[in-house]
Enzyme design. Structure first.
Site, PDB file in Angstrom:
ATOM      1  CD  GLU A 261      88.966 -32.506  16.145  1.00 53.09           C
ATOM      2  OE1 GLU A 261      88.293 -31.949  17.045  1.00 53.09           O
ATOM      3  OE2 GLU A 261      88.910 -32.174  14.946  1.00 53.09           O
TER       4      GLU A 261
ATOM      5  CD  GLU B 269      69.843 -35.601  27.366  1.00 52.48           C
ATOM      6  OE1 GLU B 269      69.412 -36.470  28.148  1.00 52.48           O
ATOM      7  OE2 GLU B 269      69.187 -34.583  27.058  1.00 52.48           O
TER       8      GLU B 269
ATOM      9  CG  ASN C 204      81.714 -37.865  12.968  1.00 47.98           C
ATOM     10  OD1 ASN C 204      81.544 -38.474  11.924  1.00 47.98           O
ATOM     11  ND2 ASN C 204      82.200 -38.441  14.053  1.00 47.98           N
TER      12      ASN C 204
ATOM     13  CD  GLU D 115      79.455 -38.054  16.598  1.00 48.43           C
ATOM     14  OE1 GLU D 115      80.459 -37.871  17.323  1.00 48.43           O
ATOM     15  OE2 GLU D 115      78.646 -37.146  16.296  1.00 48.43           O
TER      16      GLU D 115
END
Length: 389
Positions: A26, A274, A300, A303
Site C-alpha cells: 500500500e 532493491e 503485487n 511491479e
C-alpha cells in the site's frame, strides 16, 4: 512512542492530509498519489502512517519534501485522541481494507473529510460485517467517498449502507516503477554476463527451498544457471543461507558484498529497497508468498510487469486475486499450480527466447494500459476534498 499516539516530530503549518497505508504494498502504491496531491495543492503537507518497519524504511528513503512518516498508533481511544490532537489533519485517506474502529469513530466525531481508497471487501469480511450491519454502516459513514477496486467491492459496500462508492480500479496499476541504481545494474550485468537467470521475489518461508529445488532441476539443462532470491524479510538471511548451504549449492549474500562469480548458484539479495534492481536484471520473475508455508496470499505482480519481466506465480494469490485475475485475462501472468508446473514453465522460457519475449511484452503492455488509474482516483479525491491547485 509513535504507536501510543505520541509523535516524534512537530506538525507542519498549513493544510495537512493524513494518508494511512498499512504495509509495503500500500505504501509503495501511495507514493504516486502523494506526488500528485502535492502537485495539485502546493501548500499541502502530507503525513503518511504505516504499521511495519519495512514500510517505514521505504518511506524514509522515498518520500518527497512536504511529506513525513510516522507509525500508526495502536487502536486505543486515548492514543487515537492524542494522535489526532497533535496532527489535526484537514483531510484523511485510508487505503484498502484495514479499518480500526476507535480511530475511525474519532475521525467521524471530529467531522474530518475522509476517503477510503483502493477499497476492497472479501466475501468473508462482507459476511462478518453483515452480521453487525448497524455498526458497519456507522463506521463506513465516516468516509465521504469509498473508492472501490471492483464492481463486486462496490456492491458489497453498497449493501452495507454506503451509497457513494465509485469504482476506480486498483491504484497499484499506477504505481511508479520500482527504483533501481543504474550503476549497480551495470555491475551485476557484467558479473553475470550471458548466464541465464531468474528471480524469486519477496519470498516467504518454504519458497527458498522451492527455489533451490527448481535450481537443481534446471541446472541439468542450464549448467550456468543463476537463481536470485529476494526475501520479503531480509532479517531471515541466516536461516536462508543455512538452507542453501545444506542443499550443496554455492551462495553469495548481497548484504556482505559477496561478488557473483561463475561458481555462484544462488544469490541472496538480502537488502531493502532493491527489488527493482533485480526485476530489471532478470527476464523471469516468480512472485513470492504464492507457495509459502505461512498461509500464502501473493504479492503485487504489477511491479515485475512494469520492469519487463515474464511474470509467474504459485496458486496462493488470495490477497491479490483481483490483480492476478485481470492479468490472467490478458495473458500477462502465468500461475503454476505446483512445483512441477513452475519448473517446466521456467525451463520453457529459458530455452525459448521467442516465448520469453512474448510473455514479457504481454506483461509490460498490460502494465502500461492500466497506468491511468491514478487520473480517475485524483478526480474523485480532489472533488471530495474540494482541492484546487
Amino acid at each position: 512512542m509513535e504507536r501510543q499516539g505520541q509523535p516524534s516530530i512537530e506538525r507542519p503549518d498549513g493544510s495537512l492530509l493524513w494518508l494511512h497505508a498499512a504495509s509495503v504494498g500500500e505504501a509503495q502504491s501511495a507514493l504516486i498519489l502523494i506526488d500528485r496531491l502535492l502537485a495539485a495543492k502546493s501548500d499541502l503537507h502530507i503525513l503518511i502512517t504505516t504499521g511495519t518497519l519495512t514500510s517505514a524504511e521505504l518511506m524514509e528513503r522515498r518520500l518527497p519534501e512536504q511529506a513525513v512518516h510516522q507509525f500508526y498508533p495502536l487502536d486505543h481511544p486515548k492514543w487515537c485522541r492524542s494522535f489526532l490532537n497533535h496532527w489535526k489533519p484537514n483531510y484523511v485517506i485510508w487505503m484498502e481494507s484495514e479499518l480500526w474502529p476507535n480511530m475511525i469513530l474519532a475521525v467521524r466525531k471530529r467531522k474530518i473529510p475522509a476517503i477510503l481508497l483502493n477499497a476492497r471487501l472479501s466475501m468473508q469480511s462482507f459476511n462478518r460485517w453483515s452480521s453487525f450491519k448497524g455498526v458497519a454502516e456507522k463506521l463506513l459513514s465516516t468516509f465521504k467517498t469509498i473508492l472501490a477496486q471492483t464492481e463486486t467491492d462496490h456492491q458489497r459496500f453498497d449493501k452495507l449502507g454506503h451509497k457513494n462508492v465509485p469504482v476506480t480500479d486498483n491504484i497499484k496499476y499506477s504505481a511508479a516503477p520500482l527504483p533501481f541504481d543504474e550503476k549497480e545494474l551495470s555491475v551485476l550485468k557484467e558479473a553475470i554476463g550471458e548466464r541465464p537467470c531468474w528471480v524469486y521475489a519477496s519470498t516467504h518461508d518454504g519458497e527458498e527451498k522451492l527455489a533451490c529445488d527448481i535450481h537443481k532441476s534446471l541446472k541439468e539443462r542450464f549448467p550456468n544457471l543463476l537463481t536470485i532470491i529476494v526475501p520479503r524479510h531480509p532479517e531471515r538471511r541466516d536461516e536462508i543461507a543455512k538452507l542453501v548451504s545444506e542443499q550443496n549449492l554455492n551462495l553469495a549474500l548481497r548484504s556482505k558484498g559477496t561478488p557473483v562469480d561463475d561458481s555462484t548458484d544462488i544469490y541472496i539479495a538480502d537488502t531493502l529497497g532493491e527489488l527493482g534492481l533485480f526485476y530489471n536484471l532478470c527476464p523471469i520473475a516468480v512472485i513470492g508468498r504464492s507457495f509459502s508455508n505461512d498461509g500464502g496470499g501473493g504479492h503485487n505482480p504489477i511491479e515485475a510487469a512494469q520492469a519487463d519481466c515474464a511474470v509467474l506465480s504459485g496458486p496462493h494469490i488470495e490477497y491479490q486475486s483481483d490483480l492476478f485475475d485481470t492479468m490472467l485475462a490478458e495473458n500477462a501472468v502465468y500461475i503454476a499450480q505446483n512445483e512441477t508446473a513452475l519448473t517446466a514453465m521456467i525451463d520453457d522460457l529459458l530455452s525459448n527466447p521467442a516465448a520469453l519475449k512474448a510473455m514479457q511484452d504481454q506483461a509490460q503492455a498490460f502494465a502500461k494500459n492500466k497506468a491511468d488509474v491514478i487520473d480517475t482516483v485524483m478526480e474523485h479525491v480532489t472533488k471530495t476534498f474540494k482541492i484546487k491547485s
